[in-house]
Motif scaffolding. Structure first.
Motif, PDB file in Angstrom:
ATOM      1  N   THR A   1     -13.196  -1.942  31.563  1.00  0.00           N
ATOM      2  CA  THR A   1     -12.275  -1.622  32.655  1.00  0.00           C
ATOM      3  C   THR A   1     -11.420  -0.398  32.361  1.00  0.00           C
ATOM      4  OG1 THR A   1     -12.193  -3.973  33.205  1.00  0.00           O
ATOM      5  CG2 THR A   1     -10.473  -2.573  34.133  1.00  0.00           C
ATOM      6  N   ASP A   2     -11.027  -0.198  31.103  1.00  0.00           N
ATOM      7  CA  ASP A   2     -10.119   0.908  30.792  1.00  0.00           C
ATOM      8  C   ASP A   2     -10.788   2.275  30.876  1.00  0.00           C
ATOM      9  OD1 ASP A   2     -11.750   0.271  28.694  1.00  0.00           O
ATOM     10  OD2 ASP A   2     -10.256   0.729  27.140  1.00  0.00           O
ATOM     11  N   VAL A   3     -12.127   2.325  30.878  1.00  0.00           N
ATOM     12  CA  VAL A   3     -12.812   3.618  30.965  1.00  0.00           C
ATOM     13  C   VAL A   3     -13.735   3.687  32.181  1.00  0.00           C
ATOM     14  CG1 VAL A   3     -12.713   3.973  28.471  1.00  0.00           C
ATOM     15  CG2 VAL A   3     -14.720   2.873  29.489  1.00  0.00           C
ATOM     16  N   ALA A   4     -13.707   2.680  33.029  1.00  0.00           N
ATOM     17  CA  ALA A   4     -14.654   2.639  34.147  1.00  0.00           C
ATOM     18  C   ALA A   4     -14.461   3.800  35.101  1.00  0.00           C
ATOM     19  CB  ALA A   4     -14.521   1.310  34.892  1.00  0.00           C
ATOM     20  N   PHE A   5     -13.209   4.163  35.374  1.00  0.00           N
ATOM     21  CA  PHE A   5     -12.932   5.227  36.344  1.00  0.00           C
ATOM     22  C   PHE A   5     -12.069   6.325  35.727  1.00  0.00           C
ATOM     23  CE2 PHE A   5     -13.521   1.242  38.620  1.00  0.00           C
ATOM     24  CZ  PHE A   5     -14.541   1.578  39.493  1.00  0.00           C
TER      25      PHE A   5
ATOM     26  N   ILE B   1     -11.810  -1.610  48.095  1.00  0.00           N
ATOM     27  CA  ILE B   1     -11.471  -0.211  47.838  1.00  0.00           C
ATOM     28  C   ILE B   1      -9.962  -0.018  47.984  1.00  0.00           C
ATOM     29  CG2 ILE B   1     -11.780   2.157  48.651  1.00  0.00           C
ATOM     30  CD1 ILE B   1     -14.564   1.386  49.535  1.00  0.00           C
ATOM     31  N   GLY B   2      -9.378   0.687  47.032  1.00  0.00           N
ATOM     32  CA  GLY B   2      -7.940   0.911  47.045  1.00  0.00           C
ATOM     33  C   GLY B   2      -7.156  -0.138  46.289  1.00  0.00           C
ATOM     34  N   GLN B   3      -7.836  -1.153  45.757  1.00  0.00           N
ATOM     35  CA  GLN B   3      -7.155  -2.189  44.989  1.00  0.00           C
ATOM     36  C   GLN B   3      -7.055  -1.748  43.527  1.00  0.00           C
ATOM     37  OE1 GLN B   3      -5.883  -4.774  46.619  1.00  0.00           O
ATOM     38  NE2 GLN B   3      -6.759  -4.033  48.534  1.00  0.00           N
ATOM     39  N   ASN B   4      -6.658  -2.675  42.641  1.00  0.00           N
ATOM     40  CA  ASN B   4      -6.539  -2.329  41.230  1.00  0.00           C
ATOM     41  C   ASN B   4      -7.916  -2.160  40.604  1.00  0.00           C
ATOM     42  OD1 ASN B   4      -7.489  -4.991  40.743  1.00  0.00           O
ATOM     43  ND2 ASN B   4      -5.398  -5.775  40.903  1.00  0.00           N
ATOM     44  N   LEU B   5      -7.945  -1.696  39.362  1.00  0.00           N
ATOM     45  CA  LEU B   5      -9.211  -1.350  38.719  1.00  0.00           C
ATOM     46  C   LEU B   5     -10.167  -2.528  38.583  1.00  0.00           C
ATOM     47  CD1 LEU B   5      -8.159   1.194  35.934  1.00  0.00           C
ATOM     48  CD2 LEU B   5      -9.247   1.637  38.127  1.00  0.00           C
ATOM     49  N   PRO B   6      -9.716  -3.717  38.191  1.00  0.00           N
ATOM     50  CA  PRO B   6     -10.691  -4.821  38.112  1.00  0.00           C
ATOM     51  C   PRO B   6     -11.364  -5.118  39.449  1.00  0.00           C
ATOM     52  CG  PRO B   6      -8.704  -5.374  36.895  1.00  0.00           C
ATOM     53  CD  PRO B   6      -8.409  -4.114  37.639  1.00  0.00           C
TER      54      PRO B   6
ATOM     55  N   LEU C   1     -11.733  -3.002  41.934  1.00  0.00           N
ATOM     56  CA  LEU C   1     -12.595  -1.871  42.252  1.00  0.00           C
ATOM     57  C   LEU C   1     -13.891  -1.924  41.452  1.00  0.00           C
ATOM     58  CD1 LEU C   1     -12.712   0.650  43.987  1.00  0.00           C
ATOM     59  CD2 LEU C   1     -11.633   1.935  42.135  1.00  0.00           C
ATOM     60  N   GLN C   2     -13.802  -2.408  40.222  1.00  0.00           N
ATOM     61  CA  GLN C   2     -15.010  -2.553  39.409  1.00  0.00           C
ATOM     62  C   GLN C   2     -15.892  -3.679  39.948  1.00  0.00           C
ATOM     63  OE1 GLN C   2     -14.178  -3.134  35.250  1.00  0.00           O
ATOM     64  NE2 GLN C   2     -16.002  -2.024  34.626  1.00  0.00           N
ATOM     65  N   GLN C   3     -15.279  -4.720  40.476  1.00  0.00           N
ATOM     66  CA  GLN C   3     -16.057  -5.766  41.126  1.00  0.00           C
ATOM     67  C   GLN C   3     -16.758  -5.237  42.375  1.00  0.00           C
ATOM     68  OE1 GLN C   3     -13.704  -9.270  41.857  1.00  0.00           O
ATOM     69  NE2 GLN C   3     -12.962  -9.366  39.750  1.00  0.00           N
ATOM     70  N   ALA C   4     -16.105  -4.313  43.076  1.00  0.00           N
ATOM     71  CA  ALA C   4     -16.754  -3.690  44.236  1.00  0.00           C
ATOM     72  C   ALA C   4     -17.980  -2.899  43.809  1.00  0.00           C
ATOM     73  CB  ALA C   4     -15.761  -2.783  44.961  1.00  0.00           C
ATOM     74  N   SER C   5     -17.908  -2.239  42.656  1.00  0.00           N
ATOM     75  CA  SER C   5     -19.084  -1.527  42.142  1.00  0.00           C
ATOM     76  C   SER C   5     -20.205  -2.498  41.817  1.00  0.00           C
ATOM     77  CB  SER C   5     -18.707  -0.733  40.888  1.00  0.00           C
ATOM     78  OG  SER C   5     -17.720   0.248  41.174  1.00  0.00           O
ATOM     79  N   ALA C   6     -19.860  -3.626  41.234  1.00  0.00           N
ATOM     80  CA  ALA C   6     -20.883  -4.635  40.939  1.00  0.00           C
ATOM     81  C   ALA C   6     -21.490  -5.178  42.224  1.00  0.00           C
ATOM     82  CB  ALA C   6     -20.262  -5.768  40.117  1.00  0.00           C
ATOM     83  N   ALA C   7     -20.663  -5.411  43.246  1.00  0.00           N
ATOM     84  CA  ALA C   7     -21.182  -5.894  44.529  1.00  0.00           C
ATOM     85  C   ALA C   7     -22.080  -4.851  45.179  1.00  0.00           C
ATOM     86  CB  ALA C   7     -20.010  -6.243  45.454  1.00  0.00           C
TER      87      ALA C   7
END
Length: 305
Positions: free
Chosen positions: A68-72, A262-267, A269-275
């Motif tokens: 999570t700390d380097v995902a974006f 989209i526009g939420q916190n990083l976790p 947003l990372q779940q959105a990428s997985a979805a």
């Protein structure tokens, strides 16, 4: 005995002379070099286009397996230990499986109904010409070309008034209405390729129009039905705007869920990428499995119509 004066005099035939001059002037070599250059440039353009098209999906896929700390992070980090925790969190902390079921059910229902309605309509329009057929086809094309909001907003009011808002039935009915013109146009092209003599022979044998459609036409329409069904399924499977307007909680689909992350916190947003990856994989699988049927079906339907 006939004497070939050209050969006797040592003069080459006109065609041979022209070919010799062309070889001497280097034209074949220039033509081959030009064709090779065009092929190389075309290959480079196609490769660049494919990279540009695949890059967003690859970016989302890498983001979904990064810590999570380097995902974006900016600049992006390419050296990392992959993790599948975002996928685990997606299934355990959200209702993603419900959204996925809603998406699949709505896509399947809309595909089946669109084919059941589109087959007899397309057959009738392919066999009965004239002004009425042309008007209906043009009206279907105009309806399909309308801005989506011009169609979705009335459907929202209708679903609210009859009490089916935020249900799979309302969303499937809207997608059927939106995709039906495309289904009819595509199937009509396939029916137009089937010779009318088959209709006449079947009717001479005592077959009705419905019986002929069921026993003769539909078996011959295998590639066309498969092509239309796959396209309608993919359209419904990935539809966002219609689902965003006609659903709230109970019938929410995966594209709507991704947009809410989209526009939420990083976790999140990372779940959105997985979805996004989980939504794309079935589409890629369908494209690879049905590739030859899609190509054959589209080529067959494009010959006539």
């Amino acid at each position: 005995m006939t004497v070939d004066l050209t050969a006797a005099e040592g003069v080459a035939p006109r065609g041979t002379l022209a070919l010799t001059e062309e070889v001497a002037s280097g034209k074949p070599q220039r033509h081959r070099s030009r064709r090779r250059t065009v092929a190389v440039v075309s290959a480079l353009v196609l490769a660049a286009t494919c990279i540009l098209m695949v890059a967003p999906f690859l970016w989302a896929a890498f983001s979904s397996v990064k810590p999570t700390d380097v995902a974006f992070s900016n600049p992006p980090v390419f050296s990392f230990a992959p993790t599948f925790q975002p996928y685990v969190d997606l299934w355990q902390t959200t209702n993603f499986y419900i959204y996925l079921i809603n998406t699949i059910v709505v896509a399947v229902i809309s595909t089946i109904v669109a084919l059941l309605v589109g087959l007899p309509c397309a057959y009738a329009l392919s066999r009965y010409g004239g002004a009425a057929s042309l008007v209906l086809l043009v009206m279907a094309l105009v309806f399909r070309a309308l801005p989506r909001f011009a169609v979705v907003l009335p459907m929202y009011e209708i679903s609210k008034s009859i009490g089916i808002y935020d249900t799979r039935v309302a969303l499937a009915a809207a997608l059927i209405a939106i995709n039906q013109p495309f289904t009819i146009w595509l199937l009509r092209n396939f029916f137009a390729e089937i010779p009318r003599e088959l209709d006449e022979a079947a009717m001479v044998d005592g077959c009705t129009r419905i019986g002929m459609l069921r026993r003769i036409m539909i078996p011959l329409m295998g590639p066309g039905i498969l092509t239309a069904g796959i396209f309608v399924f993919l359209f419904a499977f990935q539809e966002y705007l219609t689902a965003a307007v006609l659903t709230d909680i109970n019938a929410k689909t995966v594209p709507v869920f991704i947009a809410t992350q989209i526009g939420q916190n990083l976790p999140l947003l990372q779940q959105a990428s997985a979805a996004t990856v989980l939504l794309t994989l079935p589409v890629v699988a369908i494209a690879f499995i049905a590739q030859k049927y899609l190509v054959a079906g589209l080529a067959s339907g494009a010959v006539k119509g």
